[in-house]
Design an enzyme around this catalytic site. Structure first.
Site, PDB file in Angstrom:
ATOM      1  N   CYS A 143      20.224  16.091 -23.216  1.00 22.31           N
ATOM      2  CA  CYS A 143      21.239  15.330 -22.493  1.00 22.31           C
ATOM      3  C   CYS A 143      22.311  14.776 -23.422  1.00 22.31           C
ATOM      4  CB  CYS A 143      20.579  14.205 -21.702  1.00 22.31           C
ATOM      5  SG  CYS A 143      19.293  14.836 -20.617  1.00 22.31           S
TER       6      CYS A 143
ATOM      7  N   CYS B 163      16.539   5.379 -11.710  1.00 20.07           N
ATOM      8  CA  CYS B 163      16.764   6.744 -12.214  1.00 20.07           C
ATOM      9  C   CYS B 163      18.175   7.227 -11.892  1.00 20.07           C
ATOM     10  CB  CYS B 163      15.783   7.711 -11.565  1.00 20.07           C
ATOM     11  SG  CYS B 163      14.050   7.207 -11.686  1.00 20.07           S
TER      12      CYS B 163
ATOM     13  N   ILE C  61      20.958  13.666  -9.774  1.00 17.02           N
ATOM     14  CA  ILE C  61      21.236  15.053 -10.163  1.00 17.02           C
ATOM     15  C   ILE C  61      22.706  15.322  -9.881  1.00 17.02           C
ATOM     16  CG2 ILE C  61      20.788  17.462  -9.536  1.00 17.02           C
ATOM     17  CD1 ILE C  61      17.876  16.554  -8.911  1.00 17.02           C
TER      18      ILE C  61
ATOM     19  N   LYS D 205      23.588   6.115 -14.207  1.00 20.64           N
ATOM     20  CA  LYS D 205      22.941   5.754 -12.944  1.00 20.64           C
ATOM     21  C   LYS D 205      23.862   5.965 -11.756  1.00 20.64           C
ATOM     22  CE  LYS D 205      20.341   3.757  -9.870  1.00 20.64           C
ATOM     23  NZ  LYS D 205      21.014   4.525  -8.818  1.00 20.64           N
TER      24      LYS D 205
ATOM     25  N   HIS E 103      25.090  12.156 -13.846  1.00 20.74           N
ATOM     26  CA  HIS E 103      24.603  12.611 -15.143  1.00 20.74           C
ATOM     27  C   HIS E 103      24.422  14.131 -15.156  1.00 20.74           C
ATOM     28  CE1 HIS E 103      22.694  12.721 -18.962  1.00 20.74           C
ATOM     29  NE2 HIS E 103      21.446  12.531 -18.591  1.00 20.74           N
TER      30      HIS E 103
END
Ligand SMILES: [Zn+2]
Ligand SMILES: [Zn+2]
Lengths: 137, 421, 421, 137
Positions: free
Chosen positions: C94, C242, C245, C363, C367
């Protein structure tokens, strides 16, 4: 048609419609297949769709005796090789494609420069149609 | 108009290491890289303390797919005891470690680091041939894979275009194969250590033992013409036109020129650095050359001030026999359409005027894809320092060698020139 | 003893571009990168001719696996019309595009190139959540995946270690989530543009429409405590801990400091550059910090001569809420064990003394893993140049910002400091 | 035993034999689990095998409600979460492992510092045995 993005997504949609669509730069006239969003000659993003006539000649080829799993599943193997190549259209652009109707067991008989005509191979994958561009002698 | 490329700070190679390239069923990528690293440590004449290494660059192509493990930079820096130093993975298909080398050079030349470890690793043999074909296929240009191209097929197609334009034939490609097989037995790290003549004898002996009719090949080309001995893979690429599936690792230690003599009295200097990118078959203006290699050559010659005729020997990416021929033309060693004749005339043999792939090349040395780029530089190191043993080039004044690495169907090409002063 | 790191030639950022981060069903990686590239061209105040770009560095993590296509460097250089210039892919999970940025800086600082394009791209949303989890899992340290760890699980485990050592709890993590959601609606490029309060209202409205009983949440934390609204993924990481996507692309144009004013009168200077590698959970000496981030911070502060208190605001890799807390400590913004209290006390809010993730963070901004590192720098660009609109930091003398990017379970971390002069 | 390489391959072979083997640097005494070929403290490659006793305590953990396909296939899901964590052995080294016998539906009840004992989970995959290290309270 005019509103579709100059992208692979649009290119594949057109193939599903039995249309072989490239694009032409309005800035410098350069022709592209598959379509490009940016002209690599003059960096213009001003493009228009152009339909290809589908006539061309063989620029390079190979007869494949050992294929990937997907082609093996279609029945190709050492005893039944398949031909792929690069075809140059009368319009001047080239494309990668499956070439059909050739004697792949005797590849010496296949000649660079042979005239070819495009055709569309439709396959259903799940709910979606997927179209492959092919050529035949 | 772009200016001539120069590094602000010179960079030297002061150590190299590699595993023999082979099939390793009981070793993984970490084990292989550790082996190459330990050999590198020994190769540094005055020694290096691993604690002094500033950064790691690692080339790897397929491990995400083949080993289901990505992010190899920190895995390797950890196993070598180098963490927490920066560890960066580069990927350019089969040119991945040439890119690692290049980034290591830039990192030192930038002034940021003094001592950088670069290398590559690939673990391929635990997969089936079909899986390997599929994994390597990830580096084909987007439209190629969709219509059924494989890697041998791309080079087969390029060969037909080259044949049509220049009048070459499969017979000429066989000269490349025979030459590589002649060099390989002289390289203890090569995966295939038999000449074509050795192979023919071996097969004759086997037939004799089994009581089968003896093969009647007249000579090496007759063997290579025999579709039973040398079956087509993607015509005109037959089995002996193609490099094998290999495992292996390679690494090199780069330091700033101003401190090179702290490590050895005999450093090799990075005098030429070049890289280029290509567009895939359908968008290439000419199917008998690689524009990426031409760009790489132009950059490297530009930086070094050298000309093709100054390169005394070279490792040239021969994943397939035709690739060696086309690349030698792109690098300017021979004019377009002339390289196949040069090979026929023996100009690229170990004892010729410009020996090519003295290591045996990818064809015989092996091709663990991510490790190949730096392993080519290892061959330059051995030749330039006069440590190549039986395959030492018989030129008393060997000073300048080149290494050419290709990734994909010409997507990434590099050319690196090392000089011994 | 290692010397202080310095670049031999300064490097400046003179343009940036990014797509909004989102789910793009009809766009692929090429389409996304082209969009970011065009935006970058427009952002260069005095313009740039694409023909003058010397090289491309591209960060990408998962495309081999998700899109079954590797070797993205030349694919992107081709679609942008930049071939045959060198095009190199970097992979650090990442943190892939932060590595691309760094290599671009080195390439310019080395003197070899003057103008380099760097960026990243990722196309994730066409896969199922399980496939994405498996693909991202490729960046877990080797022993983690084998026993069933997932990415949320790694950060869940780190959270339990942090809780046990410092007395923090899930309640403290909720403060991070609420802050990110407060910033995101102010960022037109963010994937999730609703505050937690907005979300609660939306869910209340939905319940009303369907005639269902109205939720009885007292406040935002009450909502986040409700396992129906915020179910556990890998306890104590629940859904709202989390990142989502996402698909997206980002790029930046780097030039040598000596020519920066040919492109803009307001360049941003790369004053700090840092990277580090880590070992994975089992080999980490301390489970409440990231040694890779600490090394990155040390390098970047060392190069810049700056201290943590000089960083006026930062983007900090918040793939999971606990990550933002631990990294802020590793970067020296707060002492170990103090960051969770700082968030609770509002110190990292947009109007606090050190605003963190003004973009909404991973968040809420989204991402797309390979695009994140350079997109963080895009946020620094907007803030430092005073173009951040509604989320502009209310500090009249904004001069220095930092961006921290993490890959894997701490395997690769970077810290980059940009300065406006 | 002495001749096995200090590698993951050897580590996994030992697990198949119900042995939890780390290695110790003969140069500086540093202990490693899994084994390492190079000591990261003193760079020595002179290692010896050390068997771990298998007693430790929980250093970090998580209860996983959404697992990867392989764990879903084992029957784990939102209603049946599983626990993984990092365990610190009495010998001082740590390892990633599955943790069994805990109330994963009430993860608040699980505490960092809990004592744990190693056990070996054997699975047959094709012709090969594969062993997972697990711990239980
Ligand atoms: Zn144009
Ligand atoms: Zn030791």
């Amino acid at each position: 048609m005019e509103n579709r993005a100059f992208s692979d997504v649009s290119y594949k949609q057109f193939l599903n419609e039995d249309k072989l669509m490239g694009c032409k730069c309005k800035g410098c006239g350069a022709l592209y297949l598959p379509p490009r969003p940016i002209c690599i000659e003059c960096y213009s993003s001003d493009m228009e769709w152009v339909e290809m006539k589908g006539k061309g000649k063989l620029a390079a080829f190979t007869a494949i005796y050992v294929g990937p799993p997907s082609m093996v599943a279609e029945g190709f193997n050492r005893k039944n090789p398949y031909c792929v190549g690069v075809v140059e259209f009368e319009e001047g652009v080239k494309i990668d494609a499956r070439i059909e109707g050739l004697d792949t067991k005797n590849p010496e008989t296949i000649k660079v420069g042979m005239p070819l005509t495009a055709k569309f191979l439709h396959r259903t994958e799940g709910e979606n149609m997927k179209t492959f561009l092919a050529f035949e002698a | 108009m772009k200016r001539r490329r120069k590094l602000g700070r010179g960079v030297a190679v002061v150590g190299v290491g590699m595993t023999p390239f082979n099939v390793y069923k009981d070793k993984d990528s970490k084990d292989l890289f550790v082996e190459a690293f330990k050999e590198m440590l020994v190769s540094v004449d005055k020694g290096v303390d691993p604690k002094d290494i500033d950064a790691l660059y690692l080339g790897n192509f397929t491990s995400d797919f083949f080993v289901h493990q990505g992010h190899w930079g920190p895995i390797i820096s950890d196993i070598l005891g180098l963490s927490p130093i920066p560890a960066t993975r580069t990927e350019g298909a089969c040119a991945s470690s040439a890119l690692a080398f290049r980034e290591g050079v830039f990192a030192v030349a930038s002034g940021f680091y003094d001592i950088v470890l670069v290398g590559g690793v690939e673990e391929m043999s635990k997969r089936t041939t079909e899986e390997v074909a599929e994994g390597l296929g990830l580096a084909l240009a987007p439209y190629e894979m969709q219509v059924g191209f494989t890697f041998p097929a791309v080079f087969g197609a390029l060969a037909t275009a080259y044949f049509a334009k220049y009048g070459a034939s499969r017979e000429h490609l066989m000269n490349v194969t025979i030459k590589s097989h002649n060099n390989a037995p002289l390289n203890p790290r090569a995966q295939f250590k038999l000449t074509i003549a050795d192979l023919m004898n071996q097969k004759r002996e086997n037939a004799k033992k089994k009581g089968e009719p003896l093969p009647t090949w007249k000579d090496e080309k007759d063997f290579l013409r025999d579709p039973k001995a040398n079956p087509p893979v993607a015509w005109p690429m037959n089995l002996y036109d193609c490099c094998p599936i290999s495992d292996g690792a390679s690494c090199a230690l780069l330091v700033a020129e101003d401190i090179a003599r702290d490590f050895t009295d005999d450093p090799l200097y990075v005098v030429g650095l070049g890289q280029g990118s290509g567009k895939g078959l359908h968008a290439a203006k000419d199917l008998t050359c690689f524009e990426a290699t031409r760009n790489a050559a132009q950059e490297a010659y530009g930086m070094s001030g050298l000309k093709p005729e100054d390169i005394q020997f070279a490792e040239v990416h021969d994943c397939f026999s035709i690739a060696e021929i086309i690349h030698m033309e792109d690098l300017g060693f021979f004019k377009p359409g002339e390289a196949y004749k040069a090979v026929e005339n023996g100009l690229t043999r170990l004892d010729g005027p410009i020996p090519i792939n003295t290591s045996g090349g990818l064809k015989c040395k092996g091709h663990p894809v991510g490790a190949t780029g730096v392993a080519q530089l290892e061959e330059l190191w051995e030749q330039l320092r006069g440590k190549a043993g039986k395959r030492q080039i018989p030129n008393k004044n060997l000073r300048i060698g080149g290494a050419h690495n290709l990734g994909g169907t010409g997507g990434t090409c590099t050319f690196t020139i090392l000089e011994r002063r």
